[in-house]
Scaffold this motif. Structure first.
Motif, PDB file in Angstrom:
ATOM      1  N   UNK A 111       0.851  -1.192   0.000  1.00  0.00           N
ATOM      2  CA  UNK A 111       0.000   0.000   0.000  1.00  0.00           C
ATOM      3  C   UNK A 111       0.883   1.237   0.000  1.00  0.00           C
ATOM      4  N   UNK A 112       0.711   2.055  -1.010  1.00  0.00           N
ATOM      5  CA  UNK A 112       1.427   3.319  -1.128  1.00  0.00           C
ATOM      6  C   UNK A 112       0.551   4.427  -0.563  1.00  0.00           C
ATOM      7  N   UNK A 113       1.093   5.200   0.378  1.00  0.00           N
ATOM      8  CA  UNK A 113       0.364   6.320   0.948  1.00  0.00           C
ATOM      9  C   UNK A 113       1.074   7.621   0.592  1.00  0.00           C
ATOM     10  N   UNK A 114       0.308   8.577   0.077  1.00  0.00           N
ATOM     11  CA  UNK A 114       0.844   9.872  -0.334  1.00  0.00           C
ATOM     12  C   UNK A 114       0.199  10.966   0.492  1.00  0.00           C
ATOM     13  N   UNK A 115       1.024  11.819   1.063  1.00  0.00           N
ATOM     14  CA  UNK A 115       0.516  12.965   1.807  1.00  0.00           C
ATOM     15  C   UNK A 115       1.339  14.201   1.464  1.00  0.00           C
ATOM     16  N   UNK A 116       0.752  15.356   1.689  1.00  0.00           N
ATOM     17  CA  UNK A 116       1.464  16.616   1.510  1.00  0.00           C
ATOM     18  C   UNK A 116       2.044  16.793   0.128  1.00  0.00           C
ATOM     19  N   UNK A 117       3.315  17.221   0.083  1.00  0.00           N
ATOM     20  CA  UNK A 117       3.984  17.532  -1.182  1.00  0.00           C
ATOM     21  C   UNK A 117       4.125  16.300  -2.067  1.00  0.00           C
ATOM     22  N   UNK A 118       4.239  15.121  -1.451  1.00  0.00           N
ATOM     23  CA  UNK A 118       4.444  13.906  -2.238  1.00  0.00           C
ATOM     24  C   UNK A 118       3.261  13.646  -3.169  1.00  0.00           C
ATOM     25  N   UNK A 119       2.054  13.975  -2.730  1.00  0.00           N
ATOM     26  CA  UNK A 119       0.881  13.813  -3.590  1.00  0.00           C
ATOM     27  C   UNK A 119       1.012  14.664  -4.848  1.00  0.00           C
ATOM     28  N   UNK A 120       1.489  15.899  -4.677  1.00  0.00           N
ATOM     29  CA  UNK A 120       1.650  16.799  -5.819  1.00  0.00           C
ATOM     30  C   UNK A 120       2.786  16.332  -6.728  1.00  0.00           C
ATOM     31  N   UNK A 121       3.838  15.772  -6.140  1.00  0.00           N
ATOM     32  CA  UNK A 121       4.940  15.226  -6.941  1.00  0.00           C
ATOM     33  C   UNK A 121       4.422  14.094  -7.831  1.00  0.00           C
ATOM     34  N   UNK A 122       3.643  13.210  -7.252  1.00  0.00           N
ATOM     35  CA  UNK A 122       3.082  12.105  -8.021  1.00  0.00           C
ATOM     36  C   UNK A 122       2.150  12.613  -9.103  1.00  0.00           C
ATOM     37  N   UNK A 123       1.351  13.611  -8.770  1.00  0.00           N
ATOM     38  CA  UNK A 123       0.415  14.156  -9.748  1.00  0.00           C
ATOM     39  C   UNK A 123       1.168  14.729 -10.938  1.00  0.00           C
ATOM     40  N   UNK A 124       2.249  15.462 -10.667  1.00  0.00           N
ATOM     41  CA  UNK A 124       3.056  16.022 -11.748  1.00  0.00           C
ATOM     42  C   UNK A 124       3.705  14.943 -12.597  1.00  0.00           C
ATOM     43  N   UNK A 125       4.235  13.905 -11.951  1.00  0.00           N
ATOM     44  CA  UNK A 125       4.899  12.831 -12.691  1.00  0.00           C
ATOM     45  C   UNK A 125       3.903  12.038 -13.537  1.00  0.00           C
ATOM     46  N   UNK A 126       2.725  11.760 -12.985  1.00  0.00           N
ATOM     47  CA  UNK A 126       1.709  11.036 -13.752  1.00  0.00           C
ATOM     48  C   UNK A 126       1.304  11.825 -14.996  1.00  0.00           C
ATOM     49  N   UNK A 127       1.170  13.129 -14.841  1.00  0.00           N
ATOM     50  CA  UNK A 127       0.824  13.972 -15.988  1.00  0.00           C
ATOM     51  C   UNK A 127       1.935  13.934 -17.046  1.00  0.00           C
ATOM     52  N   UNK A 128       3.180  14.011 -16.594  1.00  0.00           N
ATOM     53  CA  UNK A 128       4.304  13.971 -17.538  1.00  0.00           C
ATOM     54  C   UNK A 128       4.389  12.624 -18.248  1.00  0.00           C
TER      55      UNK A 128
END
Length: 205
Positions: A138-155
């Motif tokens: 289970x991967x849990x994302x909080x704070x800035x890490x959520x935004x990092x993942x969002x940016x990478x998924x978009x790229x």
């Protein structure tokens, strides 16, 4: 958290979580590493004892001015001017190209660095997962890490879209109906999967 078709769910107190099996972790990590290789290095790190103000002036305007030749990099680092808007269409193309080159010179290195940091965050968070006895984690994302993942998924989706030459909804709809023996099918499935991850992560935020 119960598994929900490999998509993100909201965490109590904020953030998002997703259950990933070994294959999904491997695919995501491989894609993120390939994205890092495509993006290349960002702006160099300043020396520890360097004067921040001097570094700012030294690095100002030191980025590339040429438009990338790789279609995927063009998607990731598009021209700032020359789009479909009426303002751009009223300006001489040579002037638009000059404006885009100037904008790129001042912004691309920082943008490249941010995109690298986003992709690196994906790799590191996947590497930190501890699988259970059945190979899932289970991967849990909080704070800035959520935004990092969002940016990478978009790229990642932009990059795959460029490789598949997806530019319009009509074209993507055709690709999604490809037969299973079409060599593009795995990439299309990855594109769809990443889209689902991106959409459900946005919903949790």
């Amino acid at each position: 958290m119960g598994r929900s078709a490999g998509m993100f769910e909201a965490l109590k107190g904020g953030g998002a979580a997703i259950a990933l099996d070994e294959i999904e972790v491997s695919i995501l990590r491989s894609l993120a590493v390939q994205l890092l290789e495509l993006i290349g290095p960002g702006a160099p790190e300043p020396e520890a004892d360097a004067d921040p103000l001097a570094v700012l002036f030294a690095e100002s305007g030191q980025g590339p001015t040429e438009r990338p030749s790789d279609p995927a990099l063009i998607r990731l680092f598009p021209d700032a001017y020359g789009g479909p808007g009426p303002e751009d269409q009223a300006v001489d193309p040579a002037e638009l190209a000059a404006r885009s080159a100037e904008f790129r010179r001042f912004t691309e290195n920082d943008l490249r660095t941010r995109k690298r940091e986003d992709a690196l965050a994906v790799v590191r968070s996947l590497d930190a997962l501890t699988p259970d006895g059945e190979g899932a984690a289970v991967l849990e994302l909080t704070g800035e890490l959520s935004l990092r993942w969002l940016g990478a998924l978009n790229d990642l989706r932009l990059t795959i879209a460029a490789r598949l030459d997806i530019t319009e909804d009509e074209e993507s709809a055709v690709l999604f109906r490809l037969p299973d023996d079409d060599p593009r099918k795995p990439m299309v499935m990855a594109y769809l999967w990443l889209g689902g991850l991106q959409e459900t992560l946005i919903e949790t935020l």
